[in-house]
Design an enzyme around this catalytic site. Structure first.
Site, PDB file in Angstrom:
ATOM      1  N   GLU A 170       0.842  -1.263  -0.077  1.00  0.00           N
ATOM      2  CA  GLU A 170      -0.080  -0.091   0.062  1.00  0.00           C
ATOM      3  C   GLU A 170       0.974   1.333  -0.025  1.00  0.00           C
ATOM      4  O   GLU A 170       0.693   2.264   0.874  1.00  0.00           O
ATOM      5  CB  GLU A 170      -0.916  -0.072   1.182  1.00  0.00           C
ATOM      6  CG  GLU A 170      -2.007  -1.385   1.118  1.00  0.00           C
ATOM      7  CD  GLU A 170      -2.968  -1.485   2.476  1.00  0.00           C
ATOM      8  OE1 GLU A 170      -2.732  -0.451   3.149  1.00  0.00           O
ATOM      9  OE2 GLU A 170      -3.415  -2.525   2.353  1.00  0.00           O
ATOM     10  N   ASN A 211       2.150  -4.560  -3.332  1.00  0.00           N
ATOM     11  CA  ASN A 211       0.658  -4.890  -3.264  1.00  0.00           C
ATOM     12  C   ASN A 211      -0.136  -3.569  -2.662  1.00  0.00           C
ATOM     13  O   ASN A 211       0.417  -2.973  -2.136  1.00  0.00           O
ATOM     14  CB  ASN A 211       0.647  -6.089  -2.018  1.00  0.00           C
ATOM     15  CG  ASN A 211      -0.672  -6.951  -1.642  1.00  0.00           C
ATOM     16  OD1 ASN A 211      -1.167  -7.354  -2.734  1.00  0.00           O
ATOM     17  ND2 ASN A 211      -1.133  -6.788  -0.665  1.00  0.00           N
ATOM     18  N   HIS A 247     -10.420  -5.947  -2.576  1.00  0.00           N
ATOM     19  CA  HIS A 247     -11.511  -5.680  -1.420  1.00  0.00           C
ATOM     20  C   HIS A 247     -12.836  -5.234  -2.141  1.00  0.00           C
ATOM     21  O   HIS A 247     -13.101  -3.864  -2.047  1.00  0.00           O
ATOM     22  CB  HIS A 247     -11.105  -5.098  -0.516  1.00  0.00           C
ATOM     23  CG  HIS A 247     -10.030  -5.679   0.242  1.00  0.00           C
ATOM     24  ND1 HIS A 247     -10.120  -6.899   1.102  1.00  0.00           N
ATOM     25  CD2 HIS A 247      -8.685  -5.532   0.458  1.00  0.00           C
ATOM     26  CE1 HIS A 247      -8.817  -7.357   1.715  1.00  0.00           C
ATOM     27  NE2 HIS A 247      -8.128  -6.470   1.397  1.00  0.00           N
ATOM     28  N   GLU A 275      -6.164 -10.753  -1.823  1.00  0.00           N
ATOM     29  CA  GLU A 275      -6.776 -10.380  -0.484  1.00  0.00           C
ATOM     30  C   GLU A 275      -8.444 -10.359  -1.073  1.00  0.00           C
ATOM     31  O   GLU A 275      -9.364  -9.559  -0.376  1.00  0.00           O
ATOM     32  CB  GLU A 275      -6.341  -9.175   0.181  1.00  0.00           C
ATOM     33  CG  GLU A 275      -5.071  -8.971   0.414  1.00  0.00           C
ATOM     34  CD  GLU A 275      -4.688  -7.840   1.396  1.00  0.00           C
ATOM     35  OE1 GLU A 275      -5.487  -7.346   1.889  1.00  0.00           O
ATOM     36  OE2 GLU A 275      -3.665  -7.614   1.328  1.00  0.00           O
ATOM     37  N   ASP A 277     -12.381 -10.357  -1.431  1.00  0.00           N
ATOM     38  CA  ASP A 277     -13.619 -10.491  -0.639  1.00  0.00           C
ATOM     39  C   ASP A 277     -14.608  -9.688  -1.283  1.00  0.00           C
ATOM     40  O   ASP A 277     -14.376  -8.685  -2.103  1.00  0.00           O
ATOM     41  CB  ASP A 277     -13.479 -10.344   0.965  1.00  0.00           C
ATOM     42  CG  ASP A 277     -12.653  -9.029   1.397  1.00  0.00           C
ATOM     43  OD1 ASP A 277     -12.655  -7.913   0.730  1.00  0.00           O
ATOM     44  OD2 ASP A 277     -12.160  -9.288   2.227  1.00  0.00           O
TER      45      ASP A 277
HETATM   46  O1  9MR Z   1      -7.053  -8.874   8.211  1.00  0.00           O
HETATM   47  C1  9MR Z   1      -6.242  -8.043   8.802  1.00  0.00           C
HETATM   48  C2  9MR Z   1      -6.785  -7.668  10.017  1.00  0.00           C
HETATM   49  O2  9MR Z   1      -6.910  -8.894  10.835  1.00  0.00           O
HETATM   50  C3  9MR Z   1      -6.210  -6.658  10.649  1.00  0.00           C
HETATM   51  O3  9MR Z   1      -7.040  -5.865  12.063  1.00  0.00           O
HETATM   52  C4  9MR Z   1      -6.043  -5.275   9.765  1.00  0.00           C
HETATM   53  C5  9MR Z   1      -5.175  -4.001  10.170  1.00  0.00           C
HETATM   54  O4  9MR Z   1      -4.690  -3.332   9.430  1.00  0.00           O
HETATM   55  O5  9MR Z   1      -5.181  -5.910   8.710  1.00  0.00           O
HETATM   56  C6  9MR Z   1      -6.011  -6.751   7.904  1.00  0.00           C
HETATM   57  O6  9MR Z   1      -5.270  -7.183   6.687  1.00  0.00           O
HETATM   58  C7  9MR Z   1      -5.330  -5.845   5.886  1.00  0.00           C
HETATM   59  C8  9MR Z   1      -3.976  -6.457   5.062  1.00  0.00           C
HETATM   60  O7  9MR Z   1      -2.848  -6.662   5.827  1.00  0.00           O
HETATM   61  C9  9MR Z   1      -3.754  -5.229   3.939  1.00  0.00           C
HETATM   62  N1  9MR Z   1      -4.890  -5.056   3.144  1.00  0.00           N
HETATM   63  C10 9MR Z   1      -5.916  -4.705   3.929  1.00  0.00           C
HETATM   64  C11 9MR Z   1      -6.410  -5.689   4.861  1.00  0.00           C
HETATM   65  C12 9MR Z   1      -7.632  -5.520   5.729  1.00  0.00           C
HETATM   66  O8  9MR Z   1      -7.568  -4.245   6.614  1.00  0.00           O
END
Ligand code: 9MR
Length: 470
Positions: A170, A211, A247, A275, A277
């Protein structure tokens, strides 16, 4: 597996480097003659096998806590061939204070992957979030060394064990400018090349990814990523792939998704959905779930259509362990499995898009067997279903999901509770028949109306794991 061959032509169907070794065997199984009942022979129709037969992977994400959930781990191990730790490889876990590393949580996920013959995606080395405060508090002049040391230690720990690393996560704002975080503030945009080079030095074989989210369609942010990758490639910086988090919001898979992936692949990098969903406003309606099935199929078809798309990872196994409800209140139901790990229409749509048959689900090693009999008349029928525990452990509480032939609608049932009554059905045990010792059977039944199709239901799965039907 070579790291630097994305441009090389590969024979169909293993047009991607991933999973080529399994193609012949799985394709042969998939071609097994259909039995008169419409059920396939001994074919394994899991997402992971179907994906591998197409030369891609289908993965999921799990966190430490998920390891204690047997319904979740059963589905994860059977259905997914790639695993991403949801949080455990992030900086706040792996180097909570400077120079002190803790890989134990991530090692537990890695061990689950190994036990279940899943490959691993490393996520993530350099990210503005889940970053311990000591990093952002460092004097600017010390950030580069801290970043390189972090990458070197973490990548070295997993050297030879990971398929890929999300090296930088990001980096961009929505308008395509670089995010102003500790790394960009200290090094400018050069932090990306430095991070990639450091990772390559620590593990020459892991594929190195950038990513991000909201880069799936063509827009200012994906343009920025495209220009970055182009520039890195022209400088000989080791970048092997771009991860598109995906997402999505229901019904909003971008129309430019395929063209966008294609232009990245044309730069000579792999692309991956990292990722996935697809969030739905709750409560999810039947129409919403059907739209979600269409969205999932679109994602699978897009990856299959783009040479250089190596695979798809869903973010979480089921709706119960998805991050969506916690971050977007009022939204959820974003994965292919419901809160009880029963496959949703999006699962069947993904199977179908991967070339499997949603009407056939036998899996070698399945721990349940289903047999049934139909008695039909003009516009109605009764069906008796017998469920057998063919596993070696006692089942305490069962939910048998299945798909009704088109036109059948359940009007009453006995010996199980059936919801909903059309399309995808879940039959749940009553108080007296929830426990099934190894080898034990139980029977339930239902009455339904039909519009001509009087065959048995298909795609039976028990607590999320497919059953044999022979
Ligand atoms: O799934 C992850 C969640 O458990 C955490 O709380 C969150 C914190 O930012 O991160 C989530 O995963 C993220 C991923 O690492 C990067 N892209 C966005 C995802 C959703 O926030």
């Amino acid at each position: 597996m070579s790291v630097r061959t994305p441009r090389l032509p590969r024979p169909t169907p293993s047009r991607r480097a991933f999973g080529a070794a399994t193609v012949t065997a799985v394709a042969a199984l998939a071609a097994a003659t259909l039995l008169p009942t419409g059920q396939a022979g001994a074919a394994d129709t899991s997402l992971r096998s179907l994906a591998e037969a197409k030369g891609i992977y289908f993965g999921t994400a799990m966190t430490q806590g998920d390891l204690n959930n047997s319904a979740l781990t059963t589905v994860a191990g059977r259905q997914f061939g790639m695993l991403t730790p949801g949080n455990e490889m992030k900086w706040d876990t792996t180097e909570p204070s400077q120079g002190t590393f803790d890989f134990a949580p991530a090692d537990r996920i890695a061990s689950f992957a190994q036990t279940n013959s899943m490959k691993l995606r490393g996520h993530t080395l350099v990210w503005h979030s889940q970053l311990p405060s000591w990093v952002s508090s460092l004097p600017t002049a010390q950030v580069k060394a801290a970043m390189e040391n972090h990458i070197t230690n973490e990548v070295a720990h997993y050297k030879g064990k990971l398929y890929s690393w999300d090296v930088v996560n990001e980096p961009f704002n929505e308008d395509g400018s670089f995010r102003s975080d500790a790394f960009h503030n200290a090094m400018g945009s050069g932090f990306v090349a430095d991070a990639l080079r450091t990772a390559r030095a620590a593990d020459p074989n892991a594929k190195l990814y950038l990513n991000d989210y909201n880069i799936e369609g063509q827009n200012p942010k994906s343009d920025a990523m495209y220009n970055l990758v182009k520039s890195l490639k022209s400088q000989g910086v080791p970048v092997d792939g771009v991860g598109f988090q995906a997402h999505f919001i229901l019904g909003q898979v971008p129309s430019t998704f395929q063209a966008n992936l294609q232009r990245f692949a044309a730069l000579g990098v792999n692309v991956a959905i990292t990722e996935l969903d697809d969030r739905i406003q709750l409560p999810a309606s039947t129409t919403g779930l059907a739209q979600q099935a269409g969205d999932y199929a679109a994602v699978v078809n897009t990856c299959l259509a783009v040479t250089g798309c190596v695979g798809i990872t869903q973010w979480g196994v089921g709706d119960a362990d998805s991050w969506i409800p916690g971050t977007f209140p009022g939204y959820g139901a974003a994965t292919m499995y419901d809160a009880d790990y029963r496959p949703k229409p999006a699962y069947a749509a993904s199977v179908t898009a991967l070339g499997g048959s949603a009407g056939s689900s036998p899996t070698p090693g399945a721990s349940c067997k289903v047999t049934g009999a139909v008695n039909a008349w003009n516009s109605g029928l009764t069906e008796d279903i017998t469920l057998t525990n063919t596993g070696s452990t006692t089942i305490n509480g069962w939910s048998l999901a299945f798909t009704l032939p088109a036109g059948q609608t359940v009007t009453s049932s006995w010996n199980a509770s059936l919801t909903p009554a059309g399309g995808q059905v879940a039959a749940t045990n009553l108080g007296y028949n929830g426990t099934l010792a190894p080898g034990a059977s139980t029977s339930f039944g239902f009455q339904a109306t039909h519009t001509g199709k009087t065959s048995l239901p298909a795609l039976f799965s028990l607590n999320g794991a497919p059953c044999t039907t022979a």
